[in-house]
Design a protein around this motif. Structure first.
Motif, PDB file in Angstrom:
ATOM      1  N   ASN A  65      70.478  57.526  83.328  1.00  0.00           N
ATOM      2  CA  ASN A  65      69.671  58.499  83.970  1.00  0.00           C
ATOM      3  C   ASN A  65      68.272  58.597  83.414  1.00  0.00           C
ATOM      4  O   ASN A  65      67.484  59.347  84.217  1.00  0.00           O
ATOM      5  CB  ASN A  65      70.464  59.867  84.124  1.00  0.00           C
ATOM      6  CG  ASN A  65      71.889  59.942  84.720  1.00  0.00           C
ATOM      7  OD1 ASN A  65      71.755  59.798  85.880  1.00  0.00           O
ATOM      8  ND2 ASN A  65      72.643  59.604  83.972  1.00  0.00           N
ATOM      9  N   GLY A  66      68.021  58.014  82.580  1.00  0.00           N
ATOM     10  CA  GLY A  66      66.717  58.330  81.934  1.00  0.00           C
ATOM     11  C   GLY A  66      65.615  57.482  82.769  1.00  0.00           C
ATOM     12  O   GLY A  66      64.300  58.103  82.543  1.00  0.00           O
ATOM     13  N   GLY A  67      65.825  56.551  83.270  1.00  0.00           N
ATOM     14  CA  GLY A  67      64.771  56.031  84.435  1.00  0.00           C
ATOM     15  C   GLY A  67      63.637  55.569  83.586  1.00  0.00           C
ATOM     16  O   GLY A  67      63.723  55.114  82.333  1.00  0.00           O
ATOM     17  N   ASP A  68      62.420  55.927  84.105  1.00  0.00           N
ATOM     18  CA  ASP A  68      61.067  55.421  83.384  1.00  0.00           C
ATOM     19  C   ASP A  68      60.730  56.841  82.555  1.00  0.00           C
ATOM     20  O   ASP A  68      59.293  56.845  82.225  1.00  0.00           O
ATOM     21  CB  ASP A  68      60.057  55.159  84.517  1.00  0.00           C
ATOM     22  CG  ASP A  68      59.860  56.237  85.376  1.00  0.00           C
ATOM     23  OD1 ASP A  68      60.448  57.251  85.373  1.00  0.00           O
ATOM     24  OD2 ASP A  68      59.041  56.010  86.072  1.00  0.00           O
ATOM     25  N   VAL A  69      61.423  57.722  82.415  1.00  0.00           N
ATOM     26  CA  VAL A  69      61.181  58.969  81.646  1.00  0.00           C
ATOM     27  C   VAL A  69      61.690  58.895  80.042  1.00  0.00           C
ATOM     28  O   VAL A  69      60.950  59.208  79.333  1.00  0.00           O
ATOM     29  CB  VAL A  69      61.917  60.210  82.210  1.00  0.00           C
ATOM     30  CG1 VAL A  69      61.559  61.324  81.560  1.00  0.00           C
ATOM     31  CG2 VAL A  69      61.421  60.253  83.672  1.00  0.00           C
ATOM     32  N   LEU A  70      62.910  58.460  79.999  1.00  0.00           N
ATOM     33  CA  LEU A  70      63.452  58.419  78.551  1.00  0.00           C
ATOM     34  C   LEU A  70      64.268  57.138  78.381  1.00  0.00           C
ATOM     35  O   LEU A  70      65.078  56.706  79.136  1.00  0.00           O
ATOM     36  CB  LEU A  70      64.308  59.460  78.601  1.00  0.00           C
ATOM     37  CG  LEU A  70      64.889  59.919  77.417  1.00  0.00           C
ATOM     38  CD1 LEU A  70      65.251  61.729  77.196  1.00  0.00           C
ATOM     39  CD2 LEU A  70      66.057  59.353  77.042  1.00  0.00           C
ATOM     40  N   GLU A  71      63.935  56.735  76.902  1.00  0.00           N
ATOM     41  CA  GLU A  71      64.965  55.419  76.590  1.00  0.00           C
ATOM     42  C   GLU A  71      65.413  55.813  75.360  1.00  0.00           C
ATOM     43  O   GLU A  71      64.878  56.893  74.589  1.00  0.00           O
ATOM     44  CB  GLU A  71      63.887  54.108  76.619  1.00  0.00           C
ATOM     45  CG  GLU A  71      63.417  53.656  77.813  1.00  0.00           C
ATOM     46  CD  GLU A  71      62.558  52.475  77.422  1.00  0.00           C
ATOM     47  OE1 GLU A  71      62.307  52.076  76.413  1.00  0.00           O
ATOM     48  OE2 GLU A  71      62.024  51.853  78.742  1.00  0.00           O
ATOM     49  N   VAL A  72      66.634  55.045  75.156  1.00  0.00           N
ATOM     50  CA  VAL A  72      67.243  55.343  73.807  1.00  0.00           C
ATOM     51  C   VAL A  72      67.410  54.349  72.936  1.00  0.00           C
ATOM     52  O   VAL A  72      67.931  53.253  73.488  1.00  0.00           O
ATOM     53  CB  VAL A  72      68.743  56.035  74.198  1.00  0.00           C
ATOM     54  CG1 VAL A  72      69.343  56.533  72.887  1.00  0.00           C
ATOM     55  CG2 VAL A  72      68.633  57.253  75.169  1.00  0.00           C
ATOM     56  N   ASP A  73      67.240  54.438  71.482  1.00  0.00           N
ATOM     57  CA  ASP A  73      67.799  53.468  70.691  1.00  0.00           C
ATOM     58  C   ASP A  73      68.793  54.224  69.812  1.00  0.00           C
ATOM     59  O   ASP A  73      68.765  55.351  69.235  1.00  0.00           O
ATOM     60  CB  ASP A  73      66.555  53.226  69.733  1.00  0.00           C
ATOM     61  CG  ASP A  73      65.587  52.222  70.401  1.00  0.00           C
ATOM     62  OD1 ASP A  73      66.337  51.326  71.264  1.00  0.00           O
ATOM     63  OD2 ASP A  73      64.589  52.131  70.055  1.00  0.00           O
ATOM     64  N   SER A 267      62.116  65.111  80.523  1.00  0.00           N
ATOM     65  CA  SER A 267      62.929  64.671  79.255  1.00  0.00           C
ATOM     66  C   SER A 267      64.054  65.760  78.877  1.00  0.00           C
ATOM     67  O   SER A 267      65.153  65.422  78.898  1.00  0.00           O
ATOM     68  CB  SER A 267      62.119  64.480  78.122  1.00  0.00           C
ATOM     69  OG  SER A 267      61.420  63.196  78.299  1.00  0.00           O
ATOM     70  N   ARG A 268      63.527  66.917  79.003  1.00  0.00           N
ATOM     71  CA  ARG A 268      64.625  68.071  78.499  1.00  0.00           C
ATOM     72  C   ARG A 268      65.823  68.235  79.707  1.00  0.00           C
ATOM     73  O   ARG A 268      66.831  68.360  79.340  1.00  0.00           O
ATOM     74  CB  ARG A 268      63.787  69.465  78.609  1.00  0.00           C
ATOM     75  CG  ARG A 268      64.738  70.470  78.140  1.00  0.00           C
ATOM     76  CD  ARG A 268      63.946  71.787  78.189  1.00  0.00           C
ATOM     77  NE  ARG A 268      63.153  71.940  77.101  1.00  0.00           N
ATOM     78  CZ  ARG A 268      61.877  71.917  77.377  1.00  0.00           C
ATOM     79  NH1 ARG A 268      61.113  72.096  78.499  1.00  0.00           N
ATOM     80  NH2 ARG A 268      60.996  72.066  76.226  1.00  0.00           N
ATOM     81  N   ALA A 269      65.525  67.854  81.118  1.00  0.00           N
ATOM     82  CA  ALA A 269      66.336  67.836  81.967  1.00  0.00           C
ATOM     83  C   ALA A 269      67.316  66.856  81.769  1.00  0.00           C
ATOM     84  O   ALA A 269      68.531  67.268  81.952  1.00  0.00           O
ATOM     85  CB  ALA A 269      65.714  67.969  83.366  1.00  0.00           C
ATOM     86  N   ILE A 270      67.151  65.872  81.384  1.00  0.00           N
ATOM     87  CA  ILE A 270      67.853  64.795  81.251  1.00  0.00           C
ATOM     88  C   ILE A 270      69.007  65.124  80.046  1.00  0.00           C
ATOM     89  O   ILE A 270      70.088  64.871  80.053  1.00  0.00           O
ATOM     90  CB  ILE A 270      67.237  63.510  81.170  1.00  0.00           C
ATOM     91  CG1 ILE A 270      66.436  63.080  82.381  1.00  0.00           C
ATOM     92  CG2 ILE A 270      68.242  62.327  80.608  1.00  0.00           C
ATOM     93  CD1 ILE A 270      65.478  61.886  82.218  1.00  0.00           C
ATOM     94  N   LEU A 271      68.282  65.566  78.883  1.00  0.00           N
ATOM     95  CA  LEU A 271      68.972  65.972  77.749  1.00  0.00           C
ATOM     96  C   LEU A 271      69.926  67.044  77.944  1.00  0.00           C
ATOM     97  O   LEU A 271      70.972  67.222  77.564  1.00  0.00           O
ATOM     98  CB  LEU A 271      68.098  66.086  76.568  1.00  0.00           C
ATOM     99  CG  LEU A 271      67.397  65.073  75.942  1.00  0.00           C
ATOM    100  CD1 LEU A 271      66.113  65.372  75.208  1.00  0.00           C
ATOM    101  CD2 LEU A 271      68.418  64.207  75.084  1.00  0.00           C
TER     102      LEU A 271
END
Length: 348
Positions: A65-73, A267-271
């Motif tokens: 759901n991060g799309g172009d807002v949030l990526e994760v390592d 970002s906060r909404a996704i988290l």
């Protein structure tokens, strides 16, 4: 100079964490990378199927759901950081979030002791709603964590099934008195303190070493959650489970409070959505699905004797735990400790 895989991962992840703190332009031109990258860790390996169910789901939610807002390592199994390295790395801003067992860090963050306080964990286990997001106890914990610039996104929706006393046949523990004088593998401060009255020889060893420790007689018994039993195949070495609820814990995601507060709305909404999923699914999946349907059947297949505690042992143990309560309240403050205990017990 040849870098080990661990050193390479650290170098890469710390650089990525720097990008999340300083902005994408820290590593490359702004137009080349729009999303903010979050670096997260857990020391738990996938063999802990139940305990890593939540972190895997949380991370997958962010990735989906991060799309172009949030990526994760994300790095599990201590690939990036060992258990005792995670909290310092979070505080030094080398990572953005971590999953940690609450019992492991109660010495650094005493308020988390409420999740493993002997005499309280049974009630929290039976009433997970008292620790869910938005509950008075959850909010109280975060008020205290904020003083350390930390934020627990969710407890997972409660605590895991309590840790019981597991022992070998030659040193079987079938009653509270049987534990007297035994060499016991125990990790949490709260559990160690609760059993001091029985003159145990407390042995603190990593879970990865417990199989051989039981096999060789280095320890006679251990205080374990069933996830540790199955995750380390300890059902092959123990013969008796005395189901006295000694202590408990959850596995929770943590961030720095100011990092959380500085997030952009997207970002906060996704988290928040990922944390909500975690709160609704992690503990209930472990306690209501994996444990009864997979883990306990494996224990029974090994013919482990499972013994419920007597009313007398429950009363004696709960009485002995008040000394632990008093010590804990001395660490967090008498008024705060009383309030937290009453909330956990459903008395406030």
């Amino acid at each position: 100079m040849n870098l080990t895989r661990r050193q390479l991962l650290k170098t890469t992840a710390f650089a990525t964490a720097g990008a999340s703190l300083l902005g994408p332009q820290a590593l490359m031109p702004r137009h080349a990378r729009a999303a903010t990258t979050f670096t997260g860790v857990t020391y738990l390996p996938p063999s802990y199927k139940a305990l890593t169910y939540g972190s895997a789901g949380f991370v997958n939610y962010l990735r989906d759901n991060g799309g172009d807002v949030l990526e994760v390592d994300f790095y599990d199994s201590g690939q990036l950081l060992k258990a005792d390295e995670q909290l310092p790395a979070l505080r030094s801003r080398n990572i953005d979030f971590m999953f940690h067992t609450t019992s492991y860090i109660t010495r650094s963050l005493p308020i988390l002791g409420i999740t493993g306080l002997p005499g309280v964990v049974g009630e929290l286990y039976r009433h997970p709603e008292r620790l869910r997001q938005g509950s008075p106890l959850f909010d109280l914990i975060n008020e205290e964590l904020a003083k350390e610039n930390l934020y627990m996104l969710t407890s997972g929706g409660g605590i895991l099934e309590p840790e019981y006393i597991w022992s070998t046949q030659d040193n079987a523990v079938r009653s509270l008195e049987d534990i007297r004088g035994k060499k016991v593998r125990v990790v949490s401060f709260e559990a160690t303190s609760a059993l001091e009255a029985y003159d145990i020889g407390a042995v603190r060893i990593p879970s990865s070493e417990t199989y051989m420790a039981l096999q060789r007689g280095t320890v006679d018994a251990g205080v374990f959650n069933i996830s540790t039993i199955i995750g380390r195949s300890l059902q092959e070495q123990v013969d008796v489970c005395y189901q006295l609820p000694i202590t408990g814990f959850s596995v929770a995601p943590f961030m720095l409070r100011d990092r959380w507060d500085s997030l952009d709305d997207d970002s906060r909404a996704i988290l928040e959505d990922a944390a909500r999923w975690y709160d609704e699914n992690f503990i209930s999946h472990c306690n209501d699905d994996i444990y009864p349907n997979e883990y306990w059947p494996q224990v029974r297949e090994e013919n482990v004797e499972i013994i419920a505690p007597s009313d007398e042992d429950l009363a004696a143990f709960n009485e002995a735990t008040h000394k632990v309560w008093d010590h804990w309240k001395g660490e967090v403050g008498e008024e705060l400790g009383e309030r937290a205990i009453k909330l956990a017990l459903g008395q406030a």
